[in-house]
Design an enzyme around this catalytic site. Structure first.
Site, PDB file in Angstrom:
ATOM      1  N   GLU A   1      -4.850  -7.781  -8.850  1.00  0.00           N
ATOM      2  CA  GLU A   1      -3.554  -7.326  -8.320  1.00  0.00           C
ATOM      3  C   GLU A   1      -3.784  -5.909  -7.830  1.00  0.00           C
ATOM      4  O   GLU A   1      -3.936  -4.977  -8.619  1.00  0.00           O
ATOM      5  CB  GLU A   1      -2.494  -7.398  -9.420  1.00  0.00           C
ATOM      6  CG  GLU A   1      -1.083  -7.171  -8.933  1.00  0.00           C
ATOM      7  CD  GLU A   1      -0.560  -5.817  -9.347  1.00  0.00           C
ATOM      8  OE1 GLU A   1      -0.583  -4.911  -8.469  1.00  0.00           O
ATOM      9  OE2 GLU A   1      -0.162  -5.651 -10.497  1.00  0.00           O
TER      10      GLU A   1
ATOM     11  N   CYS B   1       3.392  -0.295  -8.149  1.00  0.00           N
ATOM     12  CA  CYS B   1       2.542  -0.942  -7.140  1.00  0.00           C
ATOM     13  C   CYS B   1       3.320  -1.683  -6.069  1.00  0.00           C
ATOM     14  O   CYS B   1       2.814  -1.880  -4.960  1.00  0.00           O
ATOM     15  CB  CYS B   1       1.553  -1.895  -7.820  1.00  0.00           C
ATOM     16  SG  CYS B   1       2.342  -3.218  -8.759  1.00  0.00           S
TER      17      CYS B   1
END
Length: 339
Positions: A52, A86
Site C-alpha cells: 500500500e 496516505c
C-alpha cells in the site's frame, strides 16, 4: 500473545535484517521507493506481498457539485492529522464555472475552523503538528518553490513542527508540489474546463493514485470520470470515507500498490486457497485413462473432452431440435390421451 505476534521496533538496520528472513506473506505500507526494496527482498524467497504505497490522490469538483458540501468534506479530509494520511486529497481540480466560489469558500472554512491568521492557527490546540522537522522542511520547500499563488498560509516552523494550512492557486504542472506526494497540509487547486480536462490532468500527474475523489450530482459526469481513470479506491461526494467501511477492500493499483485488505478481504489476502480433490476408488480401480500404447482415437477423445467438446455445434443444434420435437410429441400425446 507473543506466540502469535512479534513486534520489532527500529529503523533501517532492523527492517533490513527482518527482510532477510523467509515469510509466508509480507504487507508493507509506505512509499514506493521502500516498497520496491521490500518486493525485491521478498522475491528472493518467492514470498507474496501486499503493498500500500500512496501517490497523489486527486479530487475533482464538477460544476454540478454541491459546493458547500464539497468544501466541508474536503476540509475535513485534508486537515485530519494535518494531511499526513496516505489517502488525503492531494490536489483539487475544480470546474471553471464554480472555481471562484469554491476557492473563496474553502479558504473561509479553513480560517473559520483554525484561525484567521497564521499565528492563530499556530496557537490553535486543534491543529496537528508535522511528524518531524525534516518533513516540515520538505513540505515548506514544496510551497516555497511553487509558481502558483499562495492564497492562504505558507508559513512553517521547524522548531515547533508547525506547517500552516496552505492553499496554492493555479500551480504549474511542472511544480514539485504537483509531482511529489505532499503528505501534509498543502492543497494545490487547478481550474479545469470540464470532466475530460480533469481526466487528462489526473492521468498526467499520477495515473494510478491510491484514492480518487469526485464531487458531482450529474451521473454521466461521474461515470465518465471513473471510466477514464484508474485508482485503488474511489469516493463519490466524499473523501477518505471508503477506508472506514470493512465491506470495501482497501488497496492500491500499479504505482500505488497491489493487493487489498480490510474485513473479509484482509482474511482472503493472507489465506492460501488450497484445492483438494478426493478421487473415488470403488467404481474405477485403475487410472483415469489406459496406459500406452496410445491410439489416435484415444487422443481424439481426450482432445474433444478437454477442448472442442464431444459434438460439433451443428450436431448440438440437431440434438436440441430433436429434443424439442420429442418433447412436443410427448406433450401432444399426453394432452390427447386426456381428451
Amino acid at each position: 500473545d507473543n506466540d502469535a505476534i512479534k513486534v520489532v521496533t527500529g529503523g533501517v538496520p532492523e527492517t533490513t535484517a527482518l527482510l532477510r528472513e523467509k515469510y509466508d506473506h509480507i504487507l508493507y505500507t509506505g512509499n514506493g521507493a521502500v516498497g520496491r526494496i521490500v518486493m525485491a527482498a521478498a522475491a528472493r524467497h518467492l514470498t507474496p506481498v501486499t503493498l500500500e504505497l500512496g501517490g497523489k490522490s486527486p479530487t475533482y469538483v464538477d460544476k454540478s457539485a454541491k459546493v458547500d458540501t464539497a468544501v466541508a468534506r474536503i476540509v475535513l479530509a485534508k486537515t485530519l492529522n494535518a494531511g499526513q494520511i496516505c489517502i488525503a486529497p492531494d490536489y483539487i481540480l475544480v470546474h471553471s464555472d464554480v472555481a471562484s466560489e469554491f476557492k473563496s469558500k474553502l479558504v473561509a472554512e479553513l480560517k473559520k475552523q483554525y484561525g484567521e491568521t497564521s499565528q492563530e492557527r499556530k496557537d490553535c490546540k486543534d491543529w496537528p503538528n508535522i511528524i518531524n522537522a525534516r518533513h516540515v522542511g520538505r513540505i515548506y520547500n514544496l510551497v516555497d518553490e511553487t509558481t502558483g499563488k499562495v492564497i492562504m498560509g505558507g508559513e512553517a516552523d521547524q522548531h515547533t513542527h508547525f506547517v500552516d494550512p496552505t492553499v496554492i492557486d493555479e500551480p504549474s504542472m511542472n511544480d514539485s508540489v504537483m509531482r511529489e506526494e505532499i503528505f501534509g497540509p498543502v492543497l494545490p487547486i487547478m481550474t479545469v474546463n470540464g470532466v475530460e480536462d480533469a481526466i487528462e490532468r489526473v492521468n498526467n500527474i499520477c495515473d494510478h493514485p491510491l484514492a480518487l475523489y469526485i464531487y458531482a450530482e450529474d451521473q454521466a459526469t461521474i461515470d465518465a470520470f471513473l471510466n477514464g481513470t484508474t485508482s485503488g479506491g474511489v469516493c463519490v461526494n466524499s473523501c477518505i470515507e471508503h477506508i472506514s467501511n470493512n465491506n470495501l477492500p482497501f488497496g492500491g493499483v500499479g504505482e500505488s500498490g497491489m493487493g487489498a485488505y480490510h474485513g473479509k478481504a484482509g482474511f482472503d489476502e493472507f489465506t492460501h486457497r488450497r484445492s483438494v480433490l478426493v478421487k473415488d476408488t470403488f467404481f474405477i480401480k485403475g487410472a483415469l485413462l489406459p496406459g500406452p500404447p496410445y491410439s489416435d482415437k484415444l487422443y481424439d477423445i481426450a482432445y474433444k473432452i478437454q477442448i472442442s467438446g464431444l459434438i460439433t455445434d451443428k450436431q448440438r443444434k440437431l440434438l436440441k431440435l430433436a429434443g424439442v420435437t420429442t418433447a412436443a410429441l410427448i406433450g401432444y400425446r399426453v394432452v390427447r390421451s386426456r381428451l
